[in-house]
Scaffold this active site. Structure first.
Site, PDB file in Angstrom:
ATOM      1  N   LYS A   1     -44.329  40.473   1.258  1.00 33.58           N
ATOM      2  CA  LYS A   1     -45.248  41.576   1.544  1.00 33.58           C
ATOM      3  C   LYS A   1     -44.602  42.680   2.378  1.00 33.58           C
ATOM      4  CE  LYS A   1     -48.962  39.653  -0.368  1.00 33.58           C
ATOM      5  NZ  LYS A   1     -49.729  40.258  -1.463  1.00 33.58           N
TER       6      LYS A   1
ATOM      7  N   GLU B   1     -55.876  45.877   3.931  1.00 33.81           N
ATOM      8  CA  GLU B   1     -56.695  44.680   3.781  1.00 33.81           C
ATOM      9  C   GLU B   1     -55.753  43.498   3.798  1.00 33.81           C
ATOM     10  OE1 GLU B   1     -55.366  46.193   1.295  1.00 33.81           O
ATOM     11  OE2 GLU B   1     -54.552  44.504   0.157  1.00 33.81           O
TER      12      GLU B   1
ATOM     13  N   SER C   1     -42.378  33.242  -2.905  1.00 33.44           N
ATOM     14  CA  SER C   1     -42.858  34.483  -2.292  1.00 33.44           C
ATOM     15  C   SER C   1     -43.050  34.404  -0.788  1.00 33.44           C
ATOM     16  CB  SER C   1     -44.153  34.921  -2.972  1.00 33.44           C
ATOM     17  OG  SER C   1     -45.113  33.881  -2.911  1.00 33.44           O
TER      18      SER C   1
HETATM   19  C1  LIG Z   1     -46.733  34.300   0.174  1.00 33.55           C
HETATM   20  C2  LIG Z   1     -47.630  35.011  -0.751  1.00 33.55           C
HETATM   21  N1  LIG Z   1     -47.391  34.947  -2.068  1.00 33.55           N
HETATM   22  C3  LIG Z   1     -48.182  35.554  -2.958  1.00 33.55           C
HETATM   23  C4  LIG Z   1     -49.296  36.266  -2.566  1.00 33.55           C
HETATM   24  C5  LIG Z   1     -50.160  36.858  -3.621  1.00 33.55           C
HETATM   25  O1  LIG Z   1     -50.070  38.235  -3.731  1.00 33.55           O
HETATM   26  P1  LIG Z   1     -49.301  38.920  -4.926  1.00 33.55           P
HETATM   27  O2  LIG Z   1     -49.863  38.373  -6.190  1.00 33.55           O
HETATM   28  O3  LIG Z   1     -49.577  40.356  -4.745  1.00 33.55           O
HETATM   29  O4  LIG Z   1     -47.860  38.619  -4.796  1.00 33.55           O
HETATM   30  C6  LIG Z   1     -49.588  36.374  -1.207  1.00 33.55           C
HETATM   31  C7  LIG Z   1     -50.764  37.124  -0.749  1.00 33.55           C
HETATM   32  O5  LIG Z   1     -51.198  37.110   0.341  1.00 33.55           O
HETATM   33  C8  LIG Z   1     -48.735  35.719  -0.277  1.00 33.55           C
HETATM   34  O6  LIG Z   1     -48.975  35.782   1.029  1.00 33.55           O
END
Ligand SMILES: Cc1ncc(COP(=O)(O)O)c(C=O)c1O
Lengths: 257, 388
Positions: free
Chosen positions: B91, B113, B374
């Site tokens: 993020k 948000e 992620s």
């Molecule tokens: C570690 C992590 N992965 C994935 C997401 C999902 O968001 P996005 O689909 O935008 O990657 C989030 C959202 O808070 C997150 O914190």
């Protein structure tokens, strides 16, 4: 009367009241419309309750959730209007997704059948409306009402004036509905639109809650729209007819007497 | 570069996207639409962002060959370690980019948000390092289940506002952030945390997250066979796919949160169960009733607990360029426990959804499979312990 007749008949001091359909109770809409009509309100804006009303502040959000809990649907709104016709000029206000799911053509047809003259969908931008949906609205004689705000450029206001076929909705301040900070600061905006000599009538809404707000707006433009203040008034009402009449008398003071 | 998977001049990906905004937001969105590409391409913007990404975030993040996990699945698994970014998730790539953009637009207040709190923490961090005040909207339910991140945001100097409307999760936090923006049109920039929202946000966020796949291209010789990423709104996934979208030899897989299962009403598997509609100012697939009311989703992972999906993903699904699957809460938990034990990496619950997909597909021993990790799981410890 339809909206066009209202504007032909009366140029100034117009009053438009917003009410959420299905609120305070599922079947109250016809009673509310009748009381507003008898109190000589010129037109009503019937709110289509939505789960995510982005342009609305806490009062109208709460009325939307309550109406949804009561079980209101767009289909039921049309049915109520059909079964209990009230001869007041009607506008539908809602969010695009509700209309999109109902079906654009079906929506326009139902509006025509129950005597709705115009529609306000704040989250359907002018450009997308013109490109994709205008033709269907035209086919059913339904007007789309566009919003302008103190931030809208003069050029865009002129463009909106060209494309409007009913009235222009001037939002008193850039914000969500239901603020109550008074309207003095909006005189500049009111003066600007008055001086632009637009071809369409102008109705101002958002933050109009006191008799003096109404007086101020009526000095500059054709009419005023009241939403949150009205919703607050009927929230706990046990006698809608009485409470609506006294609210309208209070807010209009002597103007319509 | 082929454009069939990218936006057209009006901000649509095929039938999805657009900017379904009220007139109150028109000046802001219009300004952003006009400016964002110019700013992203400015030399001094790129230089400033790249230095921050390198020295502050810690990029490039490693592409780790997870040998034990590979052995377990009898294939070759590589983890793109976004969990090693400063603040613990991808993020921050978007938050820093957008804060620098906001400064160039002359904005001096930031709002955002957050669901899991990762985007809130990233935004609060980016604001701290650039000296801008920020307000973070977070659903009351998420505030409870992601308490450590709430504490972090406050430590970083952000104001955290609890949102009590609707399902009290990400959807409602997003509504409230948009309302704040409507009420502060002049001085405020809204940093959306995923590849969602009105045009140009989905494209802006995708471009800022594209650094993930840009690095992968240099870290791996030739193309992988698969890239797997979890999808909430879709920002980490689009970042991991971005530079491979036109490389049709790479199988791209997006994993949604099925919650209790797609056959239940407690799920967030938007592409499997949703229909076309408008949410948060864009046309996309959403979970909704036949009357067009948005359905409250469910996922054990706050970051995937969202009833919509970015419009580009809706388009990539429709055109079948990306395959979208879903895994349940339980499958994600098991995948998280496995990675913790055999690789010594505790993943975020969101990322665990991507890992869980490894169970669902048989890979060849010669396949090279990239999983976009992620984020890290520190924020989810409570959930991990409770469900053990
Ligand atoms: C570690 C992590 N992965 C994935 C997401 C999902 O968001 P996005 O689909 O935008 O990657 C989030 C959202 O808070 C997150 O914190």
């Amino acid at each position: 009367m339809n909206l066009e007749q209202v504007f032909n008949f009366k140029k100034n001091n117009l009053l438009n009241i917003y009410c959420t359909a299905g609120y305070p109770n599922l079947k109250d809409l016809p009673t509310v419309l009748k009381a507003l009509h008898e109190a000589e309100v010129d037109m009503v804006e019937i709110g289509i309750p939505y789960s995510d009303p982005l342009s609305d502040g806490p009062t109208i959000q709460a009325s939307n959730s309550r109406a949804l809990k009561n079980g209101i649907t767009l289909k039921r709104i049309f049915d109520q209007l059909e079964q209990h016709p009230v001869p007041i000029a009607k506008i539908m206000m809602g969010y695009f997704n509700s209309v999109f799911q109902f079906g654009i053509e079906r929506f326009c047809r139902r509006c025509q059948e129950v005597g709705v003259s115009a529609v306000i969908l704040p989250d359907l931008p002018l450009e997308i409306f013109i490109k994709k949906y205008k033709k269907t609205f035209d086919d059913f004689g339904l007007s789309m009402i566009f919003l302008i705000t103190p931030e809208t450029s003069e050029e865009r206001i002129r463009q909106i004036d060209q494309l409007s076929t009913s009235f222009i909705y001037a939002v008193s301040q850039s914000g969500t509905t239901g603020k109550t900070q008074g309207l003095e600061f909006t005189r500049t905006f009111l003066g600007k639109i008055k001086n632009m000599n637009l071809k369409n009538p102008i109705m101002m809404g958002f933050s109009i809650s006191q008799p003096e707000d109404l007086t101020l707006v009526h000095q500059y433009v054709n009419g005023a729209i009241i939403g949150s203040a009205f919703i607050r008034q009927i929230e706990k009402s046990t006698d809608l007819k009485k409470d609506i009449t006294s609210f309208i008398q209070h807010i209009t003071q002597k103007q319509f007497a | 570069m082929s454009t069939q998977y990218q936006i057209d001049e009006e901000g649509f990906y095929g039938e999805f996207g657009g900017a379904f905004i009220p007139e109150m937001l028109y000046p802001n969105i219009h300004e952003l639409q006009q400016q964002y590409l110019n700013i992203l391409n400015e030399e001094d913007f790129k230089a400033e962002l790249n230095v921050l990404l390198r020295d502050y975030v810690g990029r490039p993040t490693p592409l780790y060959h997870a040998t034990k996990l590979s052995k377990h699945f009898n294939t070759n698994i590589y983890l793109k370690r976004e969990d090693l970014c400063h603040t613990g998730a991808h993020k921050i790539n978007n938050a820093l980019g957008q804060v620098l953009l906001a400064k160039r637009l002359g904005k001096n207040r930031i709002i955002a948000e957050t669901g899991a709190g990762q985007h809130g923490v990233a935004t609060a961090t980016a604001c701290a390092v650039t000296g801008l005040p920020c307000v973070i909207y977070m659903g009351a339910k998420d505030i409870q289940r992601q308490a450590p991140n709430v504490a972090r945001m406050k430590l970083l100097g952000a104001e955290v506002v609890a949102v009590h409307s609707g399902s009290q999760t990400l959807k409602d936090a997003t509504n409230e952030a948009i309302r704040d923006w409507i009420n502060h049109p002049q001085d405020t920039h809204y940093i959306i945390g995923s590849a969602i929202g009105p045009h140009p946000y989905p494209d802006l966020v995708a471009r800022l997250q594209a650094v993930i796949s840009e690095e992968m291209k240099t870290q791996m010789q030739g193309n992988p066979d698969y890239i797997i990423a979890c999808v909430g709104g879709g920002s980490n996934a689009i970042g991991a796919f971005y530079h491979y979208i036109n490389d049709l030899d790479v199988k791209l897989i997006g994993v949604e949160a099925a919650g209790f299962g797609v056959g239940t009403n407690k799920t967030a598997a938007t592409l499997q169960l949703g229909s076309t509609g408008v949410l948060h100012a864009c046309m996309t697939k959403i979970l909704q009733t036949t009357d067009g009311q948005v359905i409250e989703p469910h996922s054990i992972s706050a970051g995937l607990d969202y009833p919509g999906i970015g419009p580009q993903h809706a388009h990539l699904d429709k055109t079948k360029r990306v395959l979208y699957k879903s895994v349940t809460d339980e499958e994600a938990l098991q995948a998280a426990y496995r990675l913790s034990q055999i690789e010594g990496i505790i993943p975020a619950l969101e990322s665990a959804h991507a890992l869980a997909f490894l169970e669902k597909q048989t890979f060849l021993p010669s396949d090279r499979v990239v999983v976009n990790l992620s984020g890290r799981g520190d924020k989810d410890l409570d959930v991990f312990i409770k469900n053990r």
